[in-house]
Design an enzyme around this catalytic site. Structure first.
Site, PDB file in Angstrom:
ATOM      1  N   ASP A 132      -1.882 -12.038  -4.867  1.00 25.20           N
ATOM      2  CA  ASP A 132      -2.835 -12.584  -3.887  1.00 25.20           C
ATOM      3  C   ASP A 132      -4.197 -11.900  -3.907  1.00 25.20           C
ATOM      4  O   ASP A 132      -5.098 -12.327  -3.196  1.00 25.20           O
ATOM      5  CB  ASP A 132      -2.225 -12.455  -2.483  1.00 25.20           C
TER       6      ASP A 132
ATOM      7  N   HIS B 129       4.009  -4.567  -3.083  1.00 26.76           N
ATOM      8  CA  HIS B 129       5.011  -5.586  -3.406  1.00 26.76           C
ATOM      9  C   HIS B 129       6.397  -4.980  -3.267  1.00 26.76           C
ATOM     10  O   HIS B 129       6.609  -3.822  -3.601  1.00 26.76           O
ATOM     11  CB  HIS B 129       4.822  -6.094  -4.845  1.00 26.76           C
TER      12      HIS B 129
HETATM   13  C1  SDX Z   1       3.853 -12.243  -2.121  1.00 23.39           C
HETATM   14  O1  SDX Z   1       8.572 -11.114  -2.955  1.00 23.39           O
HETATM   15  C2  SDX Z   1       7.770 -11.780  -3.739  1.00 23.39           C
HETATM   16  O2  SDX Z   1       8.005 -11.967  -4.909  1.00 23.39           O
HETATM   17  C3  SDX Z   1       6.501 -12.310  -3.055  1.00 23.39           C
HETATM   18  C4  SDX Z   1       5.438 -12.896  -3.963  1.00 23.39           C
HETATM   19  C5  SDX Z   1       5.892 -14.186  -4.611  1.00 23.39           C
HETATM   20  O3  SDX Z   1       5.324 -14.539  -5.666  1.00 23.39           O
HETATM   21  O4  SDX Z   1       6.705 -14.909  -4.002  1.00 23.39           O
HETATM   22  O5  SDX Z   1       5.074 -11.955  -4.965  1.00 23.39           O
HETATM   23  C6  SDX Z   1       4.177 -13.264  -3.155  1.00 23.39           C
HETATM   24  O6  SDX Z   1       4.285 -12.373  -1.010  1.00 23.39           O
HETATM   25  C7  SDX Z   1       3.044 -11.045  -2.539  1.00 23.39           C
HETATM   26  C8  SDX Z   1       2.829 -10.036  -1.364  1.00 23.39           C
HETATM   27  C9  SDX Z   1       1.674 -10.556  -0.495  1.00 23.39           C
HETATM   28  N1  SDX Z   1       1.583  -9.752   0.739  1.00 23.39           N
HETATM   29  C10 SDX Z   1       0.544  -8.894   0.907  1.00 23.39           C
HETATM   30  O7  SDX Z   1      -0.331  -8.656   0.066  1.00 23.39           O
HETATM   31  C11 SDX Z   1       0.528  -8.243   2.281  1.00 23.39           C
HETATM   32  C12 SDX Z   1       0.263  -6.756   2.146  1.00 23.39           C
HETATM   33  N2  SDX Z   1       1.452  -6.133   1.526  1.00 23.39           N
HETATM   34  C13 SDX Z   1       2.437  -5.542   2.380  1.00 23.39           C
HETATM   35  O8  SDX Z   1       2.584  -6.086   3.631  1.00 23.39           O
HETATM   36  C14 SDX Z   1       3.715  -5.123   1.644  1.00 23.39           C
HETATM   37  O9  SDX Z   1       3.310  -4.441   0.524  1.00 23.39           O
HETATM   38  C15 SDX Z   1       4.741  -6.178   1.270  1.00 23.39           C
HETATM   39  C16 SDX Z   1       5.115  -7.029   2.424  1.00 23.39           C
HETATM   40  C17 SDX Z   1       4.225  -7.030   0.157  1.00 23.39           C
HETATM   41  C18 SDX Z   1       5.983  -5.431   0.776  1.00 23.39           C
HETATM   42  O10 SDX Z   1       6.513  -4.784   1.870  1.00 23.39           O
HETATM   43  P1  SDX Z   1       7.795  -3.801   1.740  1.00 23.39           P
HETATM   44  O11 SDX Z   1       8.395  -3.889   0.390  1.00 23.39           O
HETATM   45  O12 SDX Z   1       8.650  -4.050   2.923  1.00 23.39           O
HETATM   46  O13 SDX Z   1       7.134  -2.376   1.791  1.00 23.39           O
HETATM   47  P2  SDX Z   1       6.890  -1.556   3.122  1.00 23.39           P
HETATM   48  O14 SDX Z   1       6.212  -2.416   4.113  1.00 23.39           O
HETATM   49  O15 SDX Z   1       8.156  -0.870   3.487  1.00 23.39           O
HETATM   50  O16 SDX Z   1       5.807  -0.476   2.615  1.00 23.39           O
HETATM   51  C19 SDX Z   1       6.204   0.765   2.060  1.00 23.39           C
HETATM   52  C20 SDX Z   1       5.074   1.745   2.400  1.00 23.39           C
HETATM   53  C21 SDX Z   1       4.791   1.820   3.909  1.00 23.39           C
HETATM   54  O17 SDX Z   1       4.198   3.084   4.132  1.00 23.39           O
HETATM   55  P3  SDX Z   1       5.189   4.271   4.791  1.00 23.39           P
HETATM   56  O18 SDX Z   1       5.703   3.715   6.090  1.00 23.39           O
HETATM   57  O19 SDX Z   1       6.276   4.506   3.756  1.00 23.39           O
HETATM   58  O20 SDX Z   1       4.264   5.458   4.942  1.00 23.39           O
HETATM   59  O21 SDX Z   1       3.839   1.255   1.830  1.00 23.39           O
HETATM   60  C22 SDX Z   1       2.917   0.943   2.867  1.00 23.39           C
HETATM   61  C23 SDX Z   1       3.730   0.789   4.134  1.00 23.39           C
HETATM   62  O22 SDX Z   1       2.930   1.086   5.280  1.00 23.39           O
HETATM   63  N3  SDX Z   1       2.277  -0.317   2.486  1.00 23.39           N
HETATM   64  C24 SDX Z   1       0.979  -0.587   2.611  1.00 23.39           C
HETATM   65  C25 SDX Z   1       0.795  -1.864   2.077  1.00 23.39           C
HETATM   66  N4  SDX Z   1       1.981  -2.337   1.659  1.00 23.39           N
HETATM   67  C26 SDX Z   1       2.891  -1.386   1.920  1.00 23.39           C
HETATM   68  N5  SDX Z   1      -0.034   0.167   3.125  1.00 23.39           N
HETATM   69  C27 SDX Z   1      -1.260  -0.416   3.106  1.00 23.39           C
HETATM   70  N6  SDX Z   1      -1.521  -1.637   2.600  1.00 23.39           N
HETATM   71  C28 SDX Z   1      -0.521  -2.397   2.082  1.00 23.39           C
HETATM   72  N7  SDX Z   1      -0.760  -3.603   1.590  1.00 23.39           N
END
Ligand code: SDX
Length: 435
Positions: free
Chosen positions: A369, A312
């Site tokens: 989710d 998140h």
């Molecule tokens: C919702 O914003 C809100 O409030 C949203 C929400 C709401 O109620 O409205 O809470 C609802 O959208 C919840 C999130 C649902 N999405 C997912 O579950 C999809 C999977 N999650 C990711 O795509 C990610 O965690 C996000 C999109 C939720 C957040 O992305 P960020 O903040 O841009 O973080 P990032 O992509 O920069 O990740 C940081 C690191 C990265 O690794 P490095 O490059 O630093 O090595 O964490 C890793 C990412 O690769 N990472 C994950 C991951 N999420 C982040 N690695 C594996 N699995 C994941 N799910």
């Protein structure tokens, strides 16, 4: 009521070498500090750059407070855990939109307005005839929300939502529920079941979804409670991608329906609200292919795919909604005597990830989710409709933010700047002279 932010006497000093300026510091009611850069460009010619707006406040808001480090979520100051135990989706909708818990009779007023508006204009039935049965229900939902405004031209000019305009709030909450159920009936080739004004919000939705031409569907109290809790937990989440979209579209004075339709489109993305569908599809694949959870986690760590329902932007500890939904999921399955093989897979995935440095070092925990899909699946909602369910829940939050933005006397159209990295000026080359 909201506590006005304090503009501190302290300022932030920005030293640009040839120039130093003082920028005001704003402190929110939960002691969040922000540097107000409203004058930055006029005073220095500089702008800021912030990929994904992770460090940028788009507005001041009194609707929802999140402390991502502590896993706190409060709607108008009320902890989500308290509301989950004591409140209902309609009561929380009133709280988010009008700022206070409803007094006796006000929830009934909202419920009555919703009943009055739950029917779609008869002509809208023809829109459904035009969609293929395979149309994604999020495409149908965003299209039909906008289409609804064609039958209420008087609402296109509304710039403010007062308690007197309760009918507009109720209309959107009512229509999205009916549109969702009608699109489901279209997808399975069954005749649409009209809303029954004798039923409450959740029972009416389940009736429109699951009643058959030959028999009325009556949901168990456990299913109704689980659905109401699901909708309440999704009702708002401050400046997330889809709510920010609703505010940006609303900032141009586009009408409420257009803003809500745009928010639905933003929520559809798999990184946002679309994650609940992708999460269940991921769990189903693990189950279907008999995959070992530890291998799945290794593949995530090798960046083959993201663990959907995890991570998140704001929560750097557990998402309090996931904690509540995990318990509700367990309770519902036990109450219905359902043994869903996806639940132990989800629980094992969470357990492995919570003890793995890859996830811990990146503050990756289950989000809203991760468990919500198992609840929806148990209720009988098809996976393609999971994000539609998220939209129905989030509707009051989107309306609350649209309302708050329109009440801001200093509100401006959203128009971010950019750092241009394209070609600098060059001469035009006539077609015949191009290589
Ligand atoms: C919702 O914003 C809100 O409030 C949203 C929400 C709401 O109620 O409205 O809470 C609802 O959208 C919840 C999130 C649902 N999405 C997912 O579950 C999809 C999977 N999650 C990711 O795509 C990610 O965690 C996000 C999109 C939720 C957040 O992305 P960020 O903040 O841009 O973080 P990032 O992509 O920069 O990740 C940081 C690191 C990265 O690794 P490095 O490059 O630093 O090595 O964490 C890793 C990412 O690769 N990472 C994950 C991951 N999420 C982040 N690695 C594996 N699995 C994941 N799910």
């Amino acid at each position: 009521m909201p506590v006005e932010e304090q503009v501190m006497s302290k300022t932030a000093k920005l030293d640009l070498g040839d120039k130093t300026i003082d920028l005001p510091i704003i402190v929110g009611s939960e002691n969040e500090h922000a540097i107000d850069i409203s004058k930055l460009r006029t005073e220095t010619g500089y702008i800021t750059l912030d990929n994904g707006f992770g460090n940028t406040g788009a507005c001041k808001s009194a609707v929802t407070y999140i402390d991502g480090e502590k896993g706190i979520l409060r709607y108008r100051g009320y902890p989500i855990e308290t509301l989950a135990k004591n409140s209902t989706f309609l009561e929380v909708s009133w709280l988010l939109i009008f700022g206070e818990l409803p007094r006796a009779g006000q929830v009934d007023e909202l419920a009555e307005e919703i009943r009055k508006h739950s029917l779609l204009h008869q002509d809208m039935r023809h829109h459904f005839e035009g969609f293929p049965a395979t149309a994604h229900p999020m495409a149908v939902l965003s299209a039909m929300i906008n289409a609804s405004s064609c039958y209420h031209p008087e609402l296109l000019e509304v710039k403010k939502i007062e308690e007197s305009s309760l009918s507009m709030v109720a209309m959107l909450m009512a229509k999205v529920s009916t549109i969702a159920a009608f699109s489901y009936k279209k997808s399975i080739g069954e005749p649409q079941r009209y809303p029954d004004p004798s039923l409450d919000y959740c029972n009416n939705f389940l009736h429109c979804m699951f009643s058959k031409p030959y028999g009325r569907y009556t949901a168990s109290p456990e299913v109704v409670r689980a659905l109401d809790l699901f909708l309440m937990l999704h009702a708002d989440h401050e400046q997330n991608c889809s709510t920010s979209t609703a505010r940006v579209v609303g900032s141009s004075e586009a009408n409420l329906f257009a803003s809500m339709s745009a928010a639905v489109c933003a929520l559809w993305g798999p990184l946002h609200g679309g994650a609940n569908q992708r999460c269940i599809e991921m769990l189903e694949k693990i189950h279907r292919d008999g995959m070992d959870v530890k291998q799945v986690v290794e593949r995530v760590k090798n960046r083959e795919f993201k663990l959907m329902g995890f991570g998140h932007r704001v929560y750097k500890s557990s998402d309090p909604r996931a904690t509540i939904l995990k318990e509700a999921c367990d309770d519902l399955l036990k109450a219905l005597g359902v043994n869903d093989p996806l639940l132990p897979i989800a629980q094992e995935l969470e357990e492995v990830a919570r003890n793995d440095d890859y996830f811990l070092s990146r503050n990756l925990y289950p989000n809203v989710d991760f468990y919500s899909g198992i609840i929806l699946r148990t209720i009988g909602i098809p996976v393609e409709m999971f994000t539609v369910m998220f939209s129905i829940g989030r509707m009051p939050g989107w309306i609350a933010h649209w309302k708050e933005q329109h009440e801001n006397p200093n509100g401006r159209i959203a128009r971010p700047r950019q750092v241009y990295t394209g070609a600098t000026e060059r001469d035009y080359v006539a077609l015949e002279s191009r290589p």
